[in-house]
Design an enzyme around this catalytic site. Structure first.
Site, PDB file in Angstrom:
ATOM      1  N   LYS A 238       0.823  -1.214   0.000  1.00 22.98           N
ATOM      2  CA  LYS A 238       0.000   0.000   0.000  1.00 22.98           C
ATOM      3  C   LYS A 238       0.858   1.266   0.000  1.00 22.98           C
ATOM      4  O   LYS A 238       0.480   2.271  -0.595  1.00 22.98           O
ATOM      5  CB  LYS A 238      -0.932   0.019   1.212  1.00 22.98           C
ATOM      6  CG  LYS A 238      -2.112  -0.928   1.077  1.00 22.98           C
ATOM      7  CD  LYS A 238      -3.176  -0.586   2.098  1.00 22.98           C
ATOM      8  CE  LYS A 238      -4.359  -1.532   1.983  1.00 22.98           C
ATOM      9  NZ  LYS A 238      -5.337  -1.324   3.056  1.00 22.98           N
TER      10      LYS A 238
ATOM     11  N   LYS B  22      -5.821  -8.582  -7.797  1.00 16.79           N
ATOM     12  CA  LYS B  22      -7.037  -8.745  -7.012  1.00 16.79           C
ATOM     13  C   LYS B  22      -8.117  -7.767  -7.493  1.00 16.79           C
ATOM     14  O   LYS B  22      -7.796  -6.631  -7.859  1.00 16.79           O
ATOM     15  CB  LYS B  22      -6.682  -8.440  -5.544  1.00 16.79           C
ATOM     16  CG  LYS B  22      -7.685  -8.990  -4.565  1.00 16.79           C
ATOM     17  CD  LYS B  22      -7.234  -8.758  -3.142  1.00 16.79           C
ATOM     18  CE  LYS B  22      -8.421  -8.929  -2.220  1.00 16.79           C
ATOM     19  NZ  LYS B  22      -8.155  -8.618  -0.837  1.00 16.79           N
TER      20      LYS B  22
ATOM     21  N   LYS C  42     -11.731  -1.948  -5.738  1.00 19.80           N
ATOM     22  CA  LYS C  42     -12.550  -0.772  -6.038  1.00 19.80           C
ATOM     23  C   LYS C  42     -11.690   0.384  -6.535  1.00 19.80           C
ATOM     24  O   LYS C  42     -12.187   1.312  -7.150  1.00 19.80           O
ATOM     25  CB  LYS C  42     -13.358  -0.363  -4.815  1.00 19.80           C
ATOM     26  CG  LYS C  42     -12.520   0.165  -3.673  1.00 19.80           C
ATOM     27  CD  LYS C  42     -12.845   1.591  -3.344  1.00 19.80           C
ATOM     28  CE  LYS C  42     -11.671   2.226  -2.637  1.00 19.80           C
ATOM     29  NZ  LYS C  42     -11.813   3.647  -2.421  1.00 19.80           N
TER      30      LYS C  42
END
Ligand code: TRP
Length: 342
Positions: free
Chosen positions: A119, A206, A209
C-alpha cells in the site's frame, strides 16, 4: 485477580473497510461467509472506519461509504438481530487498546508486513504512521472482544498471525499478574474457493474498487445491463474449459471466472468443471451472467431501499455500538487492571 469479562467458548469477529463501491470480491470473499457464520455463533461485525483513515484516498467519501457498506452487508443477509453490527469509531476502546498493543508489538514485526509495503509503494516516507500501524489496530479489534475465530481473506492472514503474536506476548509480559493466559489465540477462518476474486481484466490482480476501469469488477450495485456487458468483455483465453483444476493453474482469467461461478453456487471449482468441460467460454459466460444477475439484483435493490432511510441505518449502528461497548468496556477494564493502571 478477578475479571469482569469472560472468555467466550466461541465468538467471531470480523471487519470490513468502508471504502464504497463494494464488489463481488468483497461479497464472495467476506460477506457471504459472515452470513453463514451468524446462524450458530455469536458474531460481531464492524465497519472499520478508523482503518479507513489510514489512506487519504478514503477520506472524501468516508461518511457516505459507512452508510453504503452498512446497507450492503444488511442487504446481503447480515441480520442485526443475530449479529452485532457497528462502526468501529463509536467504541473508543479500539483506540485505547491499540495504544497498549503499540507498546507490546515490536518494530521488527511490523516491518515484515507485506500489505504495508504494497500500500505504501515507493512513497514509503509519505505513508501515514496510521498505515504502518494498521495491523496493531486490527489486533485490538479482535482481542478487545476476546474473539476466538476471525473470518479473513488470504491477504489478511499475516495480520492475524501478528494478532496471535501480540496476544502471546501480552500474556507473557503480564504473566506475574495472571493466573491463566488472558487472551486465547484467535483462529483464522479462511473461506472456500472464492477467497481471492481477481480483476476481470487481469487475472493476476485482485479485484479492487480502486482499479480505474469499472470493467475490472462487478459491483454490488450493478444492474442487469452492466453485468451483461462486463461479463461479455471479461478477459478469457481461446482454450476450451478443461477437465481438471490443475489445468487451470496458469490460466488466471479462466480460473477466476470458474471460481466466481463456484462461489456464487456454493460448488467446488471441480464441480463446475465437471459441468462445463469441453465447452467454450461463450456458453459458460451466458450462464455466469444469469447467476450473477440472480444473486446481485436482490442485494442491489435492497441496498438502494435501505439507503433511502439513513436514520434506520444510524439506528442499527447505534444499537450495535451499544452492544459492542458492553463487551469492550469490560475487557478493557480487565486489561487495565492486569497492566496495573490505577
Ligand atoms: N484489515 C481488514 C481488511 O482489510 C479489515 C479488518 C479490520 C478486520 N479489523 C479487522 C478483519 C478485524 C478481521 C478482523 O479486510
Amino acid at each position: 485477580m478477578s475479571f469482569s469479562s469472560e472468555q467466550p467458548k466461541k465468538r467471531i469477529f470480523s471487519g470490513i473497510q468502508p471504502t464504497g463501491n463494494l464488489h463481488i470480491g468483497n461479497y464472495l470473499g467476506a460477506i457471504k461467509n459472515w452470513i453463514s457464520l451468524q446462524q450458530d455463533s455469536e458474531t460481531i461485525y464492524s465497519i472499520v472506519d478508523l482503518h479507513a483513515l489510514t489512506l487519504d484516498s478514503n477520506l472524501e467519501t468516508l461518511n457516505e461509504s459507512v452508510y453504503e457498506v452498512t446497507a450492503a452487508i444488511i442487504a446481503s443477509g447480515i441480520d442485526p438481530q443475530k449479529s452485532i453490527i457497528f462502526n468501529q469509531s463509536s467504541v473508543k476502546e479500539h483506540s485505547e487498546l491499540c495504544w497498549v498493543f503499540n507498546c507490546v508489538a515490536k518494530m521488527g514485526w511490523l516491518n515484515r508486513m507485506t500489505q504495508f509495503k504494497e500500500k505504501a509503494g515507493k512513497k514509503r516516507e509519505n505513508a501515514s504512521v496510521g498505515l504502518y500501524n494498521y495491523p496493531i489496530l486490527m489486533a485490538a479489534d479482535i482481542l478487545l472482544y476476546r474473539a476466538t475465530h476471525v473470518p479473513v481473506g488470504d491477504d489478511q492472514k499475516q495480520h492475524l498471525e501478528l494478532t496471535r503474536d501480540i496476544a502471546t506476548s501480552f500474556n507473557h509480559i503480564f504473566k506475574n499478574n495472571l493466573k491463566n493466559d488472558f487472551f486465547t489465540l484467535p483462529e483464522p477462518i479462511i473461506s472456500g474457493p472464492a477467497k481471492r476474486i481477481m480483476s476481470l481484466k487481469d487475472g493476476t490482480k485482485k479485484m479492487s474498487k480502486s482499479e480505474l476501469s469499472d470493467f475490472s469488477r462487478i459491483n454490488l450495485t450493478d444492474n442487469r445491463d452492466n453485468i451483461v456487458k462486463k461479463i461479455k468483455k471479461a478477459k478469457t483465453d481461446a482454450l476450451p474449459i478443461p477437465e481438471l483444476e490443475t489445468e487451470l493453474t496458469s490460466r488466471f482469467e479462466a480460473q477466476n471466472l470458474i471460481n466466481i461461478y463456484a462461489g456464487l453456487e456454493d460448488k467446488s471449482p471441480q464441480m463446475v468443471l465437471d459441468e462445463y468441460s469441453g465447452k467454450g467460454f461463450a456458453d459458460f459466460k451466458k450462464d455466469l451472467t444469469e447467476i450473477l444477475i440472480e444473486k446481485i439484483t436482490p442485494i442491489s435493490n435492497n441496498m438502494l431501499k435501505l439507503l433511502k432511510d439513513k436514520h434506520e441505518i444510524e439506528r442499527i449502528l447505534t444499537d450495535g455500538s451499544l452492544k459492542a461497548r458492553t463487551i469492550a468496556e469490560k475487557v478493557m477494564c480487565d486489561i487495565k487492571k492486569i497492566i496495573g493502571f490505577i
